[in-house]
Design an enzyme around this catalytic site. Sequence first.
Site, short mmCIF file in Angstrom:
data_model
loop_
_atom_site.label_atom_id
_atom_site.label_comp_id
_atom_site.label_asym_id
_atom_site.label_seq_id
_atom_site.Cartn_x
_atom_site.Cartn_y
_atom_site.Cartn_z
CB ALA A 10 -0.92 -0.01 1.23
CG MET A 11 -0.92 5.05 -0.94
SD MET A 11 -0.14 5.44 -2.50
CE MET A 11 0.61 7.02 -2.16
CB SER A 13 4.37 -0.40 2.01
OG SER A 13 4.45 -0.39 0.60
N GLY A 14 7.20 1.80 1.94
CA GLY A 14 8.66 1.83 1.86
C GLY A 14 9.23 1.28 0.56
CG ASP A 85 9.41 3.73 -7.45
OD1 ASP A 85 8.63 2.97 -6.81
OD2 ASP A 85 9.71 4.88 -7.05
CD GLU A 86 5.13 5.47 -8.17
OE1 GLU A 86 3.95 5.09 -8.33
OE2 GLU A 86 5.51 6.04 -7.13
CB ALA A 87 5.80 -1.87 -11.16
CB CYS A 143 -4.59 0.92 9.21
SG CYS A 143 -6.00 2.04 9.16
CB CYS A 146 -6.37 0.96 13.61
SG CYS A 146 -6.46 -0.21 12.23
#
Length: 194
Positions: A10-11, A13-14, A85-87, A143, A146
């Site tokens: 996800a966004m 996530s490194g 990157d950005e695949a 998240c 949370c």
Amino acid sequence: MAQLYYRYGAMNSGKSIEIIKVAHNYEEQGKSVILMTSALDTREERGTVASRVGLSRNAHVIEADSNCFDMVKSIDPDASCILIDEAQFLSKQHVLQLAKIVDELSIPVIAFGLKNDFQNNLFEGSQALLLYADKIEEMKTICWFCGRKAIMNLRFHDSKPVYEGEQIQVGGNESYYPVCRKHYFNPPMEQMGK
Ligand SMILES: [Zn+2]
């Protein structure tokens, strides 16, 4: 044997910092790597892999009509590894070209990207990578609201969650947050901006 890897997350996530780290590890051993990124990356300047912790590297830009296989052959056919990157923004054709780099040039290709778009559909590049990659690995993050694992990306426009619109918004005032499923459907707005 060289392999095609798809590392999705996800966004936040490194993914970009991992690319920079892997590139550094290869180069420390005197091996050359090729960094590539989609021309569609809207977050940063074109042709950079930039992580939120501040490190960045130049990358070759993959345009819609680029042939990744030909690019690698002309940049450095003896590279030890190709990092993408950005695949998620690649086309199916691009992904097939990455597979050809692995199969015909015997160079490992590691593609990093999102899996779900903000409406929980696959991006074209994500779908093709899920189908054609030899190894699929999840990069975890939590998240925004949370401690659970984030598996989706929630789009915000003017601080409000949005669930409809174009898959790729170029030049808009959008931001994305990694979220768990529960908070995708019910983001606790009082926690925003924290
Ligand atoms: Zn949550």
